[in-house]
Scaffold this active site. Structure first.
Site, short mmCIF file in Angstrom:
data_model
loop_
_atom_site.label_atom_id
_atom_site.label_comp_id
_atom_site.label_asym_id
_atom_site.label_seq_id
_atom_site.Cartn_x
_atom_site.Cartn_y
_atom_site.Cartn_z
N ARG A 9 27.67 36.94 60.33
CA ARG A 9 27.02 36.48 61.17
C ARG A 9 25.72 36.80 61.66
NH1 ARG A 9 27.66 36.08 67.47
NH2 ARG A 9 26.90 34.00 68.04
N HIS A 45 22.24 34.75 61.55
CA HIS A 45 21.29 34.76 62.72
C HIS A 45 19.99 35.38 62.14
CE1 HIS A 45 24.21 33.97 66.38
NE2 HIS A 45 24.55 33.32 65.27
N ASP A 46 19.94 36.23 61.30
CA ASP A 46 18.45 36.71 60.74
C ASP A 46 17.90 35.51 60.04
OD1 ASP A 46 16.58 38.44 59.90
OD2 ASP A 46 17.61 38.78 58.08
N ASP A 79 14.53 38.05 57.32
CA ASP A 79 13.42 39.29 57.20
C ASP A 79 13.83 40.64 58.30
OD1 ASP A 79 13.32 38.13 60.00
OD2 ASP A 79 11.06 38.03 59.77
N ASN A 127 22.76 36.04 70.94
CA ASN A 127 22.88 37.24 70.13
C ASN A 127 23.73 38.14 71.02
OD1 ASN A 127 21.99 36.31 67.73
ND2 ASN A 127 19.91 36.85 68.19
N HIS A 135 33.81 30.37 60.37
CA HIS A 135 34.59 30.59 61.71
C HIS A 135 35.84 30.67 61.22
CE1 HIS A 135 31.13 28.61 64.42
NE2 HIS A 135 30.64 29.61 63.60
C1 HEM Z 1 27.19 25.03 62.49
C2 HEM Z 1 26.59 25.65 63.69
C3 HEM Z 1 27.13 27.03 64.29
C4 HEM Z 1 27.44 27.34 65.62
C5 HEM Z 1 27.19 26.14 66.65
C6 HEM Z 1 27.95 28.51 65.83
C7 HEM Z 1 28.36 29.10 66.78
C8 HEM Z 1 29.05 30.23 67.07
C9 HEM Z 1 29.58 30.83 68.12
C10 HEM Z 1 29.27 30.24 69.80
C11 HEM Z 1 30.05 31.94 68.01
C12 HEM Z 1 30.85 33.11 68.95
C13 HEM Z 1 29.83 33.86 69.67
C14 HEM Z 1 30.47 34.66 70.79
O1 HEM Z 1 30.99 35.69 70.81
O2 HEM Z 1 30.40 34.11 71.91
C15 HEM Z 1 30.25 32.31 66.47
C16 HEM Z 1 30.78 33.20 65.79
C17 HEM Z 1 30.65 33.39 64.60
N1 HEM Z 1 29.92 32.59 63.55
FE1 HEM Z 1 29.27 30.83 64.07
N2 HEM Z 1 27.94 29.12 64.46
C18 HEM Z 1 27.52 28.35 63.44
C19 HEM Z 1 27.44 28.32 62.20
C20 HEM Z 1 27.65 29.69 61.55
C21 HEM Z 1 27.33 29.95 60.44
C22 HEM Z 1 26.39 29.23 59.50
C23 HEM Z 1 27.95 31.13 60.00
C24 HEM Z 1 27.77 31.90 58.75
C25 HEM Z 1 27.67 31.31 57.49
C26 HEM Z 1 28.58 31.55 61.33
C27 HEM Z 1 29.58 32.70 61.34
C28 HEM Z 1 30.14 33.07 62.59
C29 HEM Z 1 30.86 34.35 62.40
C30 HEM Z 1 31.54 35.02 61.26
C31 HEM Z 1 31.35 34.29 63.80
C32 HEM Z 1 32.32 35.68 64.53
C33 HEM Z 1 31.19 36.79 64.68
C34 HEM Z 1 32.11 37.61 65.15
O3 HEM Z 1 33.51 37.90 65.14
O4 HEM Z 1 31.47 39.01 65.29
N3 HEM Z 1 28.54 30.77 62.04
N4 HEM Z 1 29.31 31.06 65.99
#
Ligand code: HEM
Ligand code: NAG
Ligand code: NAG
Ligand code: NAG
Ligand code: NAG
Ligand code: NAG
Ligand code: NAG
Ligand code: NAG
Ligand code: NAG
Ligand code: NAG
Ligand code: NAG
Ligand code: NAG
Ligand code: NAG
Length: 354
Positions: free
Chosen positions: A68, A72-73, A80, A99, A198
């Protein structure tokens, strides 16, 4: 232009020029290259891998955090390492709501950077370390291997407002999600492919509260299983600043598999945005194909990660090679709200010996 040259000569000259351009080294063309550090820092990638492997062995959730961080970067000012910069008054990207407090893995990147600096100082960018660490996390959790083009340079600017502008919120609709990724030159299918990340990791309650409460009244969003909603309501009391988190993939939370796409039709996607992949027939067709074929998803996931890693990169002499990933190098700051005070980094031994 060419007063004495025949049409043929001009054509030959143009063709030769075109050929020359094709043969220019990738560095000159400003592109990323696999093995960019082959000669300048041959151990770079294995050092990062070792630090990541140790960190994931200690805490499997860190792999999700590192994937993630790279995402986000890349979505904010390109890949960057702007996500790593700190600010004394809370105005950097990492301080923004999408973040903070949810991003994790900063200390792992610091440890990887420390290991790489010890071996070859001021050579490997923090942005590349983020890309390597994401790849290694995918390798470890997903039984997938791929080569990361590198040669990214680090930026000087990190603004909280940019994170709010460019990071997709979990409340976005299908059309908004497609538009948000299109803004970064990623297709609708790539948006669905990358959302499969996810399948690992966790979320704080705040990211799905509106699916289970209308103010203080419990509700069940359409597209959310009532049993799952009840579980989430028990976990997340309304109107509290909760530090509670929940796993996004309830059955295989630490395995990068295609389970995300299998959970969606069962109304077990955690975010409103996850469920949006089901309401549009085109996106839904991708979901169904990835649920049916994990190999297909993994192939597309790797390709999309590499493409994401190319977003608005700085190369060549642009930007800098940051010495400490959380601050810009002395005398080269052009950032508002970024101070030059060194920040304690996790010691290498802390992570390497765990
Ligand atoms: C499609 C749009 C996306 C949305 C709306 C989204 C939204 C989110 C949100 C809200 C969280 C949880 C944050 C929290 O702890 O409250 C999350 C976690 C995560 N997202 Fe996304 N995300 C998206 C796309 C992506 C993409 C493109 C990736 C990577 C390729 C990604 C990888 C992750 C990962 C691995 C987590 C878990 C992080 C952790 O356990 O520390 N997400 N995402
Ligand atoms: C680095 O070495 C690898 C393996 O030999 C090779 O595939 C890659 O093209 C090399 N990259 C550069 C920039 O030299
Ligand atoms: C890892 O992937 C390979 C194919 O790339 C497969 O043969 C092997 O069974 C997989 N291992 C696990 C543990 O899933
Ligand atoms: C992980 O990456 C390493 C190094 O590229 C590779 O040798 C290994 O096969 C990968 N592991 C899996 C399970 O794909
Ligand atoms: C697209 O990018 C522009 C700036 O490059 C930004 O102003 C706009 O808000 C972005 N749109 C979306 C949907 O993210
Ligand atoms: C929330 O509750 C209010 C008042 O009962 C109602 O008007 C509104 O439509 C509800 N909103 C949602 C999203 O359910
Ligand atoms: C909310 O929780 C975060 C930690 O998750 C904490 O830093 C912050 O101070 C809390 N805010 C309030 C108003 O309690
Ligand atoms: C579904 O999404 C695709 C890709 O953005 C779009 O072209 C199409 O119009 C959408 N379909 C519906 C029914 O909204
Ligand atoms: C999504 O796919 C499912 C099959 O799993 C199908 O039953 C459903 O009608 C599809 N929904 C849309 C909007 O295309
Ligand atoms: C799954 O996808 C892979 C990779 O594209 C493909 O080679 C394979 O034939 C597909 N399997 C099925 C059963 O469709
Ligand atoms: C960062 O600052 C250095 C030195 O002032 C400059 O050369 C470089 O172009 C700047 N990079 C960016 C991305 O602004
Ligand atoms: C943040 O603090 C720095 C000095 O520490 C200052 O230059 C900058 O203007 C501040 N930014 C904001 C938005 O307050
Ligand atoms: C191991 O993981 C825990 C969280 O699960 C963390 O608090 C601790 O700092 C980690 N230790 C090392 C050496 O990374």
């Amino acid at each position: 232009m060419f007063p004495f040259a025949s049409k043929q000569t001009v054509l030959v000259a143009v063709a030769a020029l075109a050929l020359l351009c094709l043969q220019l080294p990738a560095v000159v063309r400003g592109q990323l290259q696999v093995g960019f550090y082959n000669t300048s820092c041959p151990n770079a990638e294995s050092l990062v891998r070792q630090v990541v492997a140790n960190a994931v062995a200690n805490d499997s959730g860190i792999a999700a955090g590192l994937i993630r961080l790279h995402f986000h970067d890349c979505f904010v000012r390109g890949c960057d390492a702007s996500v790593l910069l700190t600010s004394p008054n809370g105005t950097a990207e990492r301080d923004a709501a999408p973040n903070n407090p949810s991003l994790r893995g900063f200390n792992v990147i610091d440890a990887a950077k420390a290991a790489v600096e010890q071996s070859c100082s001021r050579t490997v960018s923090c942005a590349d370390i983020l890309a390597f660490a994401a790849r290694d996390s995918i390798n470890i959790t997903g039984n997938v291997s791929y080569q990361v083009p590198s040669g990214r340079r680090d930026g000087n600017v990190s603004l909280a407002q940019d994170a709010l502008t460019f990071l997709p919120a979990p409340t976005l609709t299908a059309a908004q999600l497609v538009a948000n990724f299109a803004n970064k030159s990623l297709t609708a299918e790539e948006m669905v492919v990358l959302s499969g990340a996810h399948t690992i990791g966790r979320s704080f309650c705040g990211s799905f509260l509106t699916r289970i409460y209308n103010n203080t009244t419990p509700i069940v969003d359409s597209g959310l299983s009532p049993a799952y909603a009840a579980l989430l309501q028990a976990l997340c009391p309304t109107n509290t600043n909760s530090t509670v988190t929940t796993l996004m993939d309830v059955s295989t939370p630490t395995v990068l598999d295609n389970n995300y796409y299998k959970l969606l039709p069962l109304n077990l996607g955690l975010f409103f945005s996850d469920n949006q992949l089901r309401v549009n027939a085109t996106l839904n067709a991708s979901v169904n194909s990835f649920a049916a074929n994990e190999t297909l998803w993994k192939e597309k996931f790797v390709a999309a990660m590499i493409k994401m890693g190319n977003i608005e990169v700085l190369t060549g002499t642009q930007g800098q090679i940051r010495q400490n990933c959380s601050i810009v190098n002395n005398g080269s700051s052009s950032a508002a709200g970024i101070q030059q005070t060194p920040r304690a980094t996790a010691s290498l031994d802390e992570i390497a010996t765990s």
